[in-house]
Design a protein around this motif. Structure first.
Motif, mmCIF file in Angstrom:
data_model
loop_
_atom_site.group_PDB
_atom_site.id
_atom_site.type_symbol
_atom_site.label_atom_id
_atom_site.label_comp_id
_atom_site.label_asym_id
_atom_site.label_seq_id
_atom_site.Cartn_x
_atom_site.Cartn_y
_atom_site.Cartn_z
ATOM 1 N N ASP A 154 0.824 -1.197 0.000
ATOM 2 C CA ASP A 154 0.000 0.000 0.000
ATOM 3 C C ASP A 154 0.865 1.256 0.000
ATOM 4 O O ASP A 154 2.089 1.198 -0.126
ATOM 5 C CB ASP A 154 -0.973 -0.009 1.183
ATOM 6 C CG ASP A 154 -0.266 -0.038 2.541
ATOM 7 O OD1 ASP A 154 0.929 0.330 2.613
ATOM 8 O OD2 ASP A 154 -0.906 -0.437 3.540
ATOM 9 N N GLN A 155 0.208 2.404 0.171
ATOM 10 C CA GLN A 155 0.905 3.684 0.084
ATOM 11 C C GLN A 155 1.878 3.910 1.238
ATOM 12 O O GLN A 155 2.748 4.770 1.150
ATOM 13 C CB GLN A 155 -0.112 4.821 0.034
ATOM 14 C CG GLN A 155 -1.030 4.890 1.250
ATOM 15 C CD GLN A 155 -2.055 5.991 1.123
ATOM 16 O OE1 GLN A 155 -1.808 7.011 0.486
ATOM 17 N NE2 GLN A 155 -3.229 5.811 1.718
ATOM 18 N N ARG A 156 1.756 3.145 2.315
ATOM 19 C CA ARG A 156 2.712 3.246 3.418
ATOM 20 C C ARG A 156 3.901 2.306 3.219
ATOM 21 O O ARG A 156 4.843 2.334 4.000
ATOM 22 C CB ARG A 156 2.028 2.936 4.744
ATOM 23 C CG ARG A 156 0.913 3.890 5.129
ATOM 24 C CD ARG A 156 0.371 3.568 6.512
ATOM 25 N NE ARG A 156 -0.139 2.196 6.570
ATOM 26 C CZ ARG A 156 -1.370 1.844 6.223
ATOM 27 N NH1 ARG A 156 -2.216 2.774 5.786
ATOM 28 N NH2 ARG A 156 -1.763 0.593 6.307
ATOM 29 N N GLY A 157 3.809 1.444 2.218
ATOM 30 C CA GLY A 157 4.871 0.476 1.976
ATOM 31 C C GLY A 157 4.649 -0.835 2.696
ATOM 32 O O GLY A 157 5.538 -1.693 2.712
ATOM 33 N N ASP A 158 3.470 -1.020 3.291
ATOM 34 C CA ASP A 158 3.162 -2.270 3.987
ATOM 35 C C ASP A 158 2.710 -3.326 2.979
ATOM 36 O O ASP A 158 1.905 -3.040 2.069
ATOM 37 C CB ASP A 158 2.054 -2.046 5.022
ATOM 38 C CG ASP A 158 2.498 -1.111 6.140
ATOM 39 O OD1 ASP A 158 3.715 -1.062 6.417
ATOM 40 O OD2 ASP A 158 1.632 -0.430 6.718
ATOM 41 N N PHE A 159 3.178 -4.547 3.139
ATOM 42 C CA PHE A 159 2.818 -5.622 2.228
ATOM 43 C C PHE A 159 1.369 -6.064 2.452
ATOM 44 O O PHE A 159 0.869 -6.092 3.585
ATOM 45 C CB PHE A 159 3.753 -6.818 2.402
ATOM 46 C CG PHE A 159 5.133 -6.581 1.856
ATOM 47 C CD1 PHE A 159 5.313 -6.343 0.504
ATOM 48 C CD2 PHE A 159 6.238 -6.594 2.694
ATOM 49 C CE1 PHE A 159 6.578 -6.116 -0.013
ATOM 50 C CE2 PHE A 159 7.508 -6.373 2.188
ATOM 51 C CZ PHE A 159 7.683 -6.133 0.830
ATOM 52 N N LEU A 160 0.710 -6.437 1.346
ATOM 53 C CA LEU A 160 -0.660 -6.904 1.368
ATOM 54 C C LEU A 160 -0.721 -8.234 0.633
ATOM 55 O O LEU A 160 -0.194 -8.365 -0.468
ATOM 56 C CB LEU A 160 -1.599 -5.902 0.681
ATOM 57 C CG LEU A 160 -1.561 -4.453 1.169
ATOM 58 C CD1 LEU A 160 -2.356 -3.570 0.223
ATOM 59 C CD2 LEU A 160 -2.121 -4.358 2.584
ATOM 60 N N GLU A 161 -1.354 -9.202 1.239
ATOM 61 C CA GLU A 161 -1.538 -10.466 0.537
ATOM 62 C C GLU A 161 -2.622 -10.290 -0.533
ATOM 63 O O GLU A 161 -3.629 -9.612 -0.309
ATOM 64 C CB GLU A 161 -1.930 -11.574 1.518
ATOM 65 C CG GLU A 161 -0.868 -11.864 2.573
ATOM 66 C CD GLU A 161 0.457 -12.287 1.963
ATOM 67 O OE1 GLU A 161 0.447 -12.901 0.871
ATOM 68 O OE2 GLU A 161 1.505 -11.994 2.576
ATOM 69 N N SER A 162 -2.409 -10.887 -1.686
ATOM 70 C CA SER A 162 -3.341 -10.745 -2.791
ATOM 71 C C SER A 162 -3.878 -12.105 -3.202
ATOM 72 O O SER A 162 -3.143 -13.094 -3.239
ATOM 73 C CB SER A 162 -2.647 -10.078 -3.990
ATOM 74 O OG SER A 162 -3.500 -10.049 -5.108
#
Length: 318
Positions: free
Chosen positions: A224-232
């Protein structure tokens, strides 16, 4: 066209004028003399403009630091520009000569190349090393290639990268608040709604944001815009379906689907009620047929399509 000897003399004179005009000691009389010199022929204007353009390009990088620039600048006297003009002309000749190679595509720094695609269009960019970039619709990126690295800044949209791996010249894509480093691969990067999704078809990439992770073939990772990883939950084949002329959605929010459709068509799709955004869409749509896509959405969701103009459609609750 001047002969070689005349051209060399005019180049030397043009270099001297560039230095004189750039000097703090330049007077109105000097500028008048320059105007008179320039007015004596088209060859003088052409040669001066060519050399002045190269000089200005080098000057625009004066805040940057790299070895060849330090070597070149070591020949320039820091003060009293008008004194010992022949030495400064030598320095200018060196700088201008370096300017051609230093800032060329495979020089020390490398010229940036800017690419923009309109909605509904695509573009393919071929690099000299065999790498290929496929730009989706409504995409903007900047490419820079030099001796040490190949760098892309994805400003918006989506691009697919087929990279010729070279450990001595890494390939890196900057998107949002992270970067994707090639480890010999084919991968897709999509920047949408302040989120970046990376899908790898072949090889592997390293994604660096607030942390660092590697993904390989048939894997997808987002941040995301904070650089945190997101599972997709997306699959690489789903994300890259646009390369095959399709858009594939699996339980995607309606507002995200509309945003995706807009990239491939010159149309503005608007929700009459913001609460409709969270409705979920699944299906496969042909990129070239926006009417078919909207009809499917209207049949599967409780919405009506209102075509207010050829370039606009409103989705309202039924």
């Amino acid at each position: 066209m001047p002969n070689i000897e005349t051209s060399t003399v005019l180049q030397q004179q043009a270099i001297e004028w560039i230095l004189r005009l750039d000097s703090a000691a330049c007077t109105p009389a000097d500028r008048q003399a320059f105007a008179e010199w320039l007015a004596q022929g088209e060859d003088r204007r052409r040669i001066y403009q060519q050399l002045a353009s190269r000089w200005n390009k080098l000057d625009s990088y004066k805040g940057r630091d790299f070895p060849v620039r330090r070597q070149a600048l070591s020949y320039r006297a820091p003060q009293k520009v008008m004194r010992r003009l022949s030495e400064l002309a030598l320095a200018a000749s060196l700088l201008l000569g370096l300017g051609i190679a230093t800032f060329s595509e495979y020089g020390w720094y490398g010229y940036p190349s800017h690419y923009v695609t309109e909605r509904g269009s695509r573009q393919t960019v071929h690099l000299a090393d065999g790498s290929r970039l496929e730009l989706s619709g409504d995409t903007e990126l900047t490419l820079r290639v030099n001796r040490w690295r190949r760098s892309v800044e994805l400003i918006k949209g989506e691009a697919f990268f087929s990279v010729a791996h070279n450990p001595q010249q890494p390939f890196e894509v900057q998107a949002g608040h992270g970067s994707i480093v090639d480890i010999g691969t084919k991968f897709d990067v999509r920047l949408q709604n302040q989120q970046v999704a990376v899908a790898v078809l072949e090889g592997a990439v390293k994604i660096v944001t607030t942390g660092s992770r590697e993904i390989s073939a048939n894997q997808v990772l987002a941040y995301d815009q904070r650089g945190d990883f997101l599972e997709s939950q997306d699959k690489p084949a789903t994300i890259t379906a646009w390369l095959r002329g399709q858009l594939v959605f699996e339980n995607r929010r309606l507002d995200e689907v509309l945003s995706e459709l807009e990239r491939f068509h010159n149309i503005r799709l608007t929700l009459a009620d913001p609460n409709l955004a969270k409705l979920k869409v699944s299906g496969t749509f042909h990129i070239g047929n926006i009417d078919s896509a909207l009809n499917v959405i209207a049949m599967t969701l409780p919405v009506d399509i209102q075509r207010t103009s050829p370039g606009q459609a409103i989705l309202a609750a039924r």
